[in-house]
Design a protein around this motif. Structure first.
Motif, mmCIF file in Angstrom:
data_model
loop_
_atom_site.group_PDB
_atom_site.id
_atom_site.type_symbol
_atom_site.label_atom_id
_atom_site.label_comp_id
_atom_site.label_asym_id
_atom_site.label_seq_id
_atom_site.Cartn_x
_atom_site.Cartn_y
_atom_site.Cartn_z
ATOM 1 N N ASN A 97 51.454 55.011 -19.250
ATOM 2 C CA ASN A 97 50.342 54.219 -18.720
ATOM 3 C C ASN A 97 49.127 55.124 -18.543
ATOM 4 O O ASN A 97 49.262 56.248 -18.073
ATOM 5 N N ASP A 156 49.102 50.368 -21.408
ATOM 6 C CA ASP A 156 50.361 50.155 -20.692
ATOM 7 C C ASP A 156 51.453 49.954 -21.740
ATOM 8 O O ASP A 156 51.467 48.937 -22.430
ATOM 9 N N ARG A 208 51.219 36.607 -18.821
ATOM 10 C CA ARG A 208 51.593 35.710 -17.729
ATOM 11 C C ARG A 208 50.945 36.062 -16.398
ATOM 12 O O ARG A 208 50.371 35.200 -15.743
ATOM 13 N N THR A 209 51.034 37.332 -15.991
ATOM 14 C CA THR A 209 50.603 37.659 -14.624
ATOM 15 C C THR A 209 49.100 37.911 -14.517
ATOM 16 O O THR A 209 48.535 37.802 -13.440
ATOM 17 N N ARG A 216 54.648 42.353 -28.217
ATOM 18 C CA ARG A 216 56.016 42.251 -27.703
ATOM 19 C C ARG A 216 56.917 42.371 -28.918
ATOM 20 O O ARG A 216 57.058 41.423 -29.684
HETATM 21 C C1 BLA Z 1 53.078 44.158 -18.085
HETATM 22 N N1 BLA Z 1 53.463 46.343 -16.938
HETATM 23 C C2 BLA Z 1 53.826 45.085 -17.354
HETATM 24 C C3 BLA Z 1 55.161 44.846 -16.903
HETATM 25 C C4 BLA Z 1 55.588 45.969 -16.228
HETATM 26 C C5 BLA Z 1 54.531 46.898 -16.251
HETATM 27 C C6 BLA Z 1 56.956 46.209 -15.598
HETATM 28 C C7 BLA Z 1 55.952 43.575 -17.189
HETATM 29 C C8 BLA Z 1 56.679 43.747 -18.498
HETATM 30 C C9 BLA Z 1 57.076 42.458 -19.155
HETATM 31 O O1 BLA Z 1 56.211 41.593 -19.335
HETATM 32 O O2 BLA Z 1 58.243 42.341 -19.534
HETATM 33 C C10 BLA Z 1 54.641 48.211 -15.716
HETATM 34 N N2 BLA Z 1 52.336 48.747 -15.127
HETATM 35 C C11 BLA Z 1 53.645 49.068 -15.273
HETATM 36 C C12 BLA Z 1 53.818 50.419 -14.828
HETATM 37 C C13 BLA Z 1 52.585 50.867 -14.449
HETATM 38 C C14 BLA Z 1 51.687 49.836 -14.609
HETATM 39 C C15 BLA Z 1 55.094 51.138 -14.755
HETATM 40 O O3 BLA Z 1 50.504 49.922 -14.269
HETATM 41 C C16 BLA Z 1 52.099 52.155 -13.917
HETATM 42 C C17 BLA Z 1 52.530 53.330 -14.256
HETATM 43 N N3 BLA Z 1 48.712 47.170 -17.163
HETATM 44 C C18 BLA Z 1 48.125 48.323 -16.825
HETATM 45 C C19 BLA Z 1 46.986 48.508 -17.652
HETATM 46 C C20 BLA Z 1 46.896 47.422 -18.490
HETATM 47 C C21 BLA Z 1 48.024 46.577 -18.175
HETATM 48 C C22 BLA Z 1 46.072 49.683 -17.571
HETATM 49 O O4 BLA Z 1 48.502 49.086 -15.951
HETATM 50 C C23 BLA Z 1 45.883 47.173 -19.496
HETATM 51 C C24 BLA Z 1 45.978 47.542 -20.725
HETATM 52 C C25 BLA Z 1 48.350 45.392 -18.810
HETATM 53 N N4 BLA Z 1 50.766 45.123 -18.278
HETATM 54 C C26 BLA Z 1 49.574 44.698 -18.740
HETATM 55 C C27 BLA Z 1 49.734 43.363 -19.247
HETATM 56 C C28 BLA Z 1 51.070 43.017 -19.057
HETATM 57 C C29 BLA Z 1 51.704 44.145 -18.436
HETATM 58 C C30 BLA Z 1 48.634 42.524 -19.859
HETATM 59 C C31 BLA Z 1 51.725 41.729 -19.438
HETATM 60 C C32 BLA Z 1 51.746 40.922 -18.199
HETATM 61 C C33 BLA Z 1 51.734 39.452 -18.459
HETATM 62 O O5 BLA Z 1 52.652 38.964 -19.112
HETATM 63 O O6 BLA Z 1 50.775 38.824 -17.972
#
Ligand code: BLA
Length: 237
Positions: free
Chosen positions: A67, A84, A134-135, A150
């Motif tokens: 990340n 991420d 989703r989130t 994905r």
């Molecule tokens: C999704 N990010 C996720 C998920 C996890 C993390 C567990 C859900 C996975 C899934 O959908 O199966 C984990 N996020 C982390 C971890 C850290 C973190 C371990 O910040 C920190 C070390 N998230 C970001 C950044 C972006 C981001 C910078 O931290 C932008 C690029 C995006 N993460 C992001 C998005 C999803 C995600 C868009 C999918 C969530 C969704 O479905 O809405």
């Protein structure tokens, strides 16, 4: 998984005159309470940026995370860089998100900063899964060209390294023309990015279960989304 990408990012940061900074005590490395995982973080001082953070979590086959977030200086209105990457080895599942996270959702802003990202997404159709978000609210701090995949082992091993490389290069090549947003406003927008991200980050539960609630709260507040780093001075490494 992801160590070669981390190495590639480190090389880019060094080429762009980045210098490692000290991470606050206790946050740079933490082993899981369950004894099966570790999380490590780095902070970089890079010219043109007020903060560049990188985190790598290693829970073996269960989970791998990479990340990174880059916040440009307040004098610049460039998008925030967000990466991420997650690998769930037991299920062979990749979740990869890379975006130039926009300060404004406006056409002029997109015209200025997004031609490169658009081209990149056109060329890698596997990274076109943003409908599955989703989130987060797509319209807040994500661009219309967010790269979201994905996928499985094939995407993780073959496409992701190519996309990652081009994505980082592209970010360093964003136009350096004069900012059209005042520094005070850039500051406000970057702070509200942190507030929004801290509220919506799906990782908090994960951190709590591996590293305990107190540490997870501190990591989120002090390292991942500290809202305004100018209040705490980091020393050089
Ligand atoms: C999704 N990010 C996720 C998920 C996890 C993390 C567990 C859900 C996975 C899934 O959908 O199966 C984990 N996020 C982390 C971890 C850290 C973190 C371990 O910040 C920190 C070390 N998230 C970001 C950044 C972006 C981001 C910078 O931290 C932008 C690029 C995006 N993460 C992001 C998005 C999803 C995600 C868009 C999918 C969530 C969704 O479905 O809405």
């Amino acid at each position: 998984m992801f160590d070669s990408l981390l190495e590639e990012l480190n090389q880019s940061l060094i080429l762009n005159k980045g210098v490692l900074l000290r991470v606050p005590e206790g946050l740079s490395e933490r082993y899981s309470l369950k004894g099966q995982g570790v999380i490590r973080s780095w902070l970089w001082d890079v010219p043109g940026f007020r903060r560049w953070r990188v985190t790598r979590m290693d829970v073996g086959e269960k989970l791998q995370v990479f990340n990174s977030v880059a916040y440009p200086s307040y004098e610049k209105d460039q998008p925030i860089m967000g990466i991420d990457l997650l690998w769930f080895g037991l299920r062979g599942k990749l979740v990869a998100i890379l975006d130039f996270q926009p300060l404004l959702q406006e056409q002029d802003y997109f015209d200025k900063y997004y031609p490169g990202l658009k081209l990149l997404r056109d060329r890698y159709q596997e990274f076109n899964d943003q409908a599955t978000m989703r989130t987060y609210d797509m319209n807040k701090y994500f661009s219309p060209w967010v790269l979201l995949c994905r996928g499985g082992i094939k995407e993780a091993r073959t496409t992701l390294p190519l996309v990652f490389n081009e994505f980082v290069d592209n970010y360093f090549q964003l136009p350096q023309t004069e900012s059209s947003i005042k520094p005070q406003m850039v500051r406000k927008l970057q702070i509200s990015y942190d507030i929004y991200s801290a509220e919506n980050d799906p990782a908090h539960g994960l951190f709590k279960s591996y590293f305990g609630k107190d540490w997870a709260d501190r990591f989120l507040k002090e390292f991942l989304f500290p809202q305004d780093i100018s209040r705490s001075g980091f020393e050089e490494y």
